[in-house]
Write a protein that holds these residues in place. Structure first.
Motif, short mmCIF file in Angstrom:
data_model
loop_
_atom_site.label_atom_id
_atom_site.label_comp_id
_atom_site.label_asym_id
_atom_site.label_seq_id
_atom_site.Cartn_x
_atom_site.Cartn_y
_atom_site.Cartn_z
N VAL B 14 0.84 -1.22 0.00
CA VAL B 14 0.00 0.00 0.00
C VAL B 14 0.87 1.26 0.00
O VAL B 14 0.54 2.26 -0.62
CB VAL B 14 -0.96 -0.02 1.22
CG1 VAL B 14 -1.63 1.33 1.41
CG2 VAL B 14 -2.02 -1.09 1.04
N LEU B 15 2.00 1.21 0.67
CA LEU B 15 2.89 2.37 0.73
C LEU B 15 3.78 2.46 -0.50
O LEU B 15 4.05 3.55 -1.01
CB LEU B 15 3.75 2.30 2.00
CG LEU B 15 4.65 3.51 2.28
CD1 LEU B 15 3.82 4.76 2.56
CD2 LEU B 15 5.58 3.25 3.44
N PRO B 18 2.04 3.87 -4.25
CA PRO B 18 2.02 5.33 -4.50
C PRO B 18 3.42 5.93 -4.64
O PRO B 18 3.62 6.87 -5.41
CB PRO B 18 1.32 5.90 -3.26
CG PRO B 18 0.62 4.78 -2.64
CD PRO B 18 1.38 3.55 -2.98
N PHE B 19 4.41 5.36 -3.90
CA PHE B 19 5.78 5.86 -3.98
C PHE B 19 6.33 5.66 -5.40
O PHE B 19 7.00 6.54 -5.94
CB PHE B 19 6.65 5.15 -2.94
CG PHE B 19 8.00 5.77 -2.77
CD1 PHE B 19 8.13 6.99 -2.12
CD2 PHE B 19 9.13 5.17 -3.27
CE1 PHE B 19 9.37 7.59 -1.97
CE2 PHE B 19 10.38 5.75 -3.12
CZ PHE B 19 10.50 6.96 -2.46
N LEU B 22 5.00 8.15 -7.85
CA LEU B 22 5.65 9.47 -7.76
C LEU B 22 6.66 9.66 -8.88
O LEU B 22 6.79 10.73 -9.45
CB LEU B 22 6.40 9.60 -6.43
CG LEU B 22 5.65 9.98 -5.16
CD1 LEU B 22 6.63 10.08 -4.02
CD2 LEU B 22 4.94 11.30 -5.33
N PHE B 23 7.39 8.60 -9.16
CA PHE B 23 8.47 8.70 -10.15
C PHE B 23 7.96 8.49 -11.58
O PHE B 23 8.56 8.97 -12.53
CB PHE B 23 9.56 7.67 -9.83
CG PHE B 23 10.25 7.97 -8.54
CD1 PHE B 23 11.29 8.88 -8.48
CD2 PHE B 23 9.82 7.40 -7.35
CE1 PHE B 23 11.90 9.20 -7.29
CE2 PHE B 23 10.43 7.70 -6.14
CZ PHE B 23 11.46 8.61 -6.12
N ARG B 25 5.10 9.58 -12.69
CA ARG B 25 4.35 10.80 -13.02
C ARG B 25 3.31 10.57 -14.11
O ARG B 25 3.35 11.20 -15.18
CB ARG B 25 5.31 11.91 -13.46
CG ARG B 25 6.27 12.29 -12.39
CD ARG B 25 7.01 13.53 -12.77
NE ARG B 25 8.03 13.83 -11.79
CZ ARG B 25 8.66 14.98 -11.72
NH1 ARG B 25 8.38 15.94 -12.54
NH2 ARG B 25 9.58 15.18 -10.82
N PHE B 29 -3.98 10.97 -14.10
CA PHE B 29 -4.66 11.56 -12.94
C PHE B 29 -5.05 13.03 -13.16
O PHE B 29 -5.80 13.58 -12.37
CB PHE B 29 -3.76 11.48 -11.71
CG PHE B 29 -3.49 10.06 -11.28
CD1 PHE B 29 -4.52 9.25 -10.82
CD2 PHE B 29 -2.21 9.54 -11.33
CE1 PHE B 29 -4.27 7.94 -10.44
CE2 PHE B 29 -1.95 8.23 -10.95
CZ PHE B 29 -2.99 7.43 -10.51
N LEU B 32 -8.75 13.79 -13.19
CA LEU B 32 -9.29 13.56 -11.84
C LEU B 32 -8.97 14.74 -10.93
O LEU B 32 -9.82 15.22 -10.17
CB LEU B 32 -8.69 12.27 -11.26
CG LEU B 32 -9.05 11.96 -9.81
CD1 LEU B 32 -10.49 11.47 -9.72
CD2 LEU B 32 -8.11 10.92 -9.22
N LYS B 33 -7.73 15.24 -11.06
CA LYS B 33 -7.30 16.38 -10.24
C LYS B 33 -8.23 17.57 -10.46
O LYS B 33 -8.71 18.20 -9.53
CB LYS B 33 -5.87 16.80 -10.61
CG LYS B 33 -4.81 15.97 -9.93
CD LYS B 33 -3.47 16.20 -10.55
CE LYS B 33 -2.81 17.51 -10.20
NZ LYS B 33 -1.45 17.61 -10.71
N ILE B 36 -11.71 17.19 -9.03
CA ILE B 36 -11.75 17.44 -7.58
C ILE B 36 -11.71 18.95 -7.32
O ILE B 36 -12.46 19.47 -6.49
CB ILE B 36 -10.61 16.70 -6.85
CG1 ILE B 36 -10.85 15.18 -6.91
CG2 ILE B 36 -10.48 17.15 -5.40
CD1 ILE B 36 -9.74 14.31 -6.39
N ASN B 122 3.83 25.45 -0.98
CA ASN B 122 3.60 26.06 -2.29
C ASN B 122 2.95 27.42 -2.16
O ASN B 122 2.31 27.70 -1.17
CB ASN B 122 2.60 25.23 -3.11
CG ASN B 122 3.17 23.94 -3.56
OD1 ASN B 122 2.85 22.92 -3.00
ND2 ASN B 122 4.02 23.98 -4.55
N ALA B 152 0.41 27.50 -14.31
CA ALA B 152 1.22 26.29 -14.20
C ALA B 152 0.47 25.07 -14.73
O ALA B 152 1.07 24.17 -15.31
CB ALA B 152 1.61 26.05 -12.75
N GLU B 153 -0.82 25.02 -14.49
CA GLU B 153 -1.64 23.91 -15.00
C GLU B 153 -2.99 24.48 -15.41
O GLU B 153 -3.60 25.24 -14.66
CB GLU B 153 -1.88 22.86 -13.90
CG GLU B 153 -0.77 21.83 -13.77
CD GLU B 153 -1.08 20.79 -12.70
OE1 GLU B 153 -2.22 20.70 -12.23
OE2 GLU B 153 -0.14 20.07 -12.33
N LYS B 160 -4.41 26.51 -12.33
CA LYS B 160 -3.57 26.76 -11.16
C LYS B 160 -2.48 27.76 -11.54
O LYS B 160 -1.80 27.57 -12.55
CB LYS B 160 -2.93 25.45 -10.69
CG LYS B 160 -3.94 24.47 -10.13
CD LYS B 160 -3.26 23.19 -9.74
CE LYS B 160 -4.29 22.12 -9.43
NZ LYS B 160 -3.68 20.79 -9.30
#
Lengths: 161, 260
Positions: B14-15, B18-19, B22-23, B25, B29, B32-33, B36, B122, B152-153, B160
């Motif tokens: 589970v950990l 997601p880690f 991260l790499f 990218r 998503f 989805l971002k 939200i 940020n 930026a996005e 954003k």
């Protein structure tokens, strides 16, 4: 399933509260309410529900952030694990100060994890981060913990989570 | 494998998943971002509305003083423009004669600020204009006082904005008085840093810093801020300055996104 849905809704509500607080409170007064929720559900319902909260809270935070997607998810998941570890030694049932101490330690772990994860992808000045980000976040999260815990406890009772 | 070991392994996975993400990218998503962001923006705007109105009432006197000052400035500038129209026409005629490329004309979109990213790491704001309004990444964002940041996005209906004070922000800049060039970057302190000024620089506290024409995304001459402190760089034989942004970045409500 009911529990998970209720936790998800509660997390969204507290996320919106945190979002609003960030927009009305000045500089230092910015507690990490979502971290408090992650710790709360770990203490009250155990690691599984804490992990679900951590994932959901991280996802919400990552959506608004410009940092690498998943950074908050990983940091919160790590904090959920560390809460399980820390509570073995520090959690005394019925003792509010032990809970505050746990929040303090977990928020230290959270900012350090955050700093390390950000450092992988970009250069962050440690001195600036410590003074302007880490310290305020630890202090404010610890101070807000008692009040947020009270509200969360009421919510848990009210919604029968 | 015992039950405890299986449990531990499951938690570890589970950990780790997601880690790893991260790499990688992944871009899957991104929709989805923004969904939200879109979903949370309405309750946030409703909740923030009374606070913003109260702030407006509390700053009524300052706003009124600003209004009077700006009215006077508009009158002065209108007179100046009238006087300069002849010069502009002459300039245009001469440009045509020389067959020079005409200056770039900018159009802009006004956007309302939904809120700030709730992270201390940020300096990001979210605005209510997106790709549907012609917004794309790297567009400069300004207001009446100066540079705010850059896009930026950009999502379908929201974007954003990376603020000037974010550590990830950088723009080619110059000291308006001495014309010495450098790079302005954000810091976690809420102020900016003007880097890479020559060691014999004549920079002084109070000097204005503006965008340089070396900047690929910003038009030349936009006000970034004012020098508040001088420091010798610790990493290179150059001078660095702390720059107070011209814009009050914590009180933004409306911004202008410049489209080229």
């Amino acid at each position: 399933m009911y529990r998970l849905t209720a936790i998800a809704i509660l997390t969204v509500v507290f996320f919106i509260v945190e979002f609003v607080l960030f927009n009305i409170l000045p500089g230092w007064l910015k507690p990490d309410i979502l971290l408090i929720i992650v710790v709360f559900f770990n203490l009250y319902l155990g690691i599984r529900y804490s992990l679900a909260t951590a994932f959901w809270a991280g996802l919400l935070k990552d959506s608004l952030s410009l940092q690498v997607f998943g950074l908050n998810i990983v940091a919160f998941l790590f904090c959920a694990y560390m809460t399980t570890f820390v509570k073995r030694y520090l959690n005394y049932i019925g003792s509010p100060s032990s809970r505050i101490l746990i929040i303090f330690l977990v928020s230290v772990i959270n900012v350090v994890a955050h700093y390390l994860l950000i450092s992988i992808f970009s250069n962050v000045n440690f001195y600036q981060a410590a003074i302007h980000v880490m310290l305020p976040e630890i202090v404010m999260t610890t101070l807000a913990a008692g009040y947020v815990f009270q509200i969360l406890r009421k919510c848990v009772r009210y919604f029968h989570i | 494998m015992s039950k405890n070991h299986k449990k531990f392994l499951a938690y570890l996975i589970v950990l780790i998943i997601p880690f790893i993400f991260l790499f990688l990218r992944p871009k899957i998503f991104t929709p989805l971002k923004f969904q939200i962001v879109q979903g949370t923006s309405l309750p946030v705007r409703i909740l923030l509305f009374p606070f913003r109105e109260i702030r407006k009432m509390l700053t009524y006197h300052r706003t009124y003083e600003d209004y009077r000052r700006l009215k006077q400035e508009v009158a002065i500038l209108t007179n100046r423009i009238t006087g300069q129209e002849e010069l502009l026409r002459e300039n245009e005629r001469l440009r045509d004669i020389l067959d020079l490329k005409k200056g770039v004309v900018f159009s802009s979109v006004t956007a309302n600020v939904i809120g700030r990213d709730p992270s201390n790491w940020n300096a990001v704001i979210i605005v209510d204009k997106g790709e549907a309004d012609g917004i794309s990444t790297d567009m400069p964002v300004v207001n009446t006082y100066g540079v705010v940041g850059k896009v930026a996005e950009a999502g379908p209906k929201t974007s954003k904005i990376l603020l000037l004070s974010d550590p990830g922000f950088s723009v080619a800049a110059l000291n308006q008085r001495t014309r010495e060039g450098g790079v302005v970057t954000g810091t976690l302190q809420g102020v900016c840093r003007l880097r890479y000024l020559p060691p014999d620089s004549k920079v002084e506290v109070g000097d204005l810093v503006v965008t340089s024409k070396l900047s690929s995304s910003f038009p030349e001459g936009l006000l970034l801020g004012r020098v508040i402190k001088l420091e010798a760089s610790q990493s290179s034989p150059t001078i660095e300055c702390l720059v107070q942004p011209a814009v009050a970045l914590s009180q933004l409500e409306e911004v202008l996104i410049i489209q080229k």
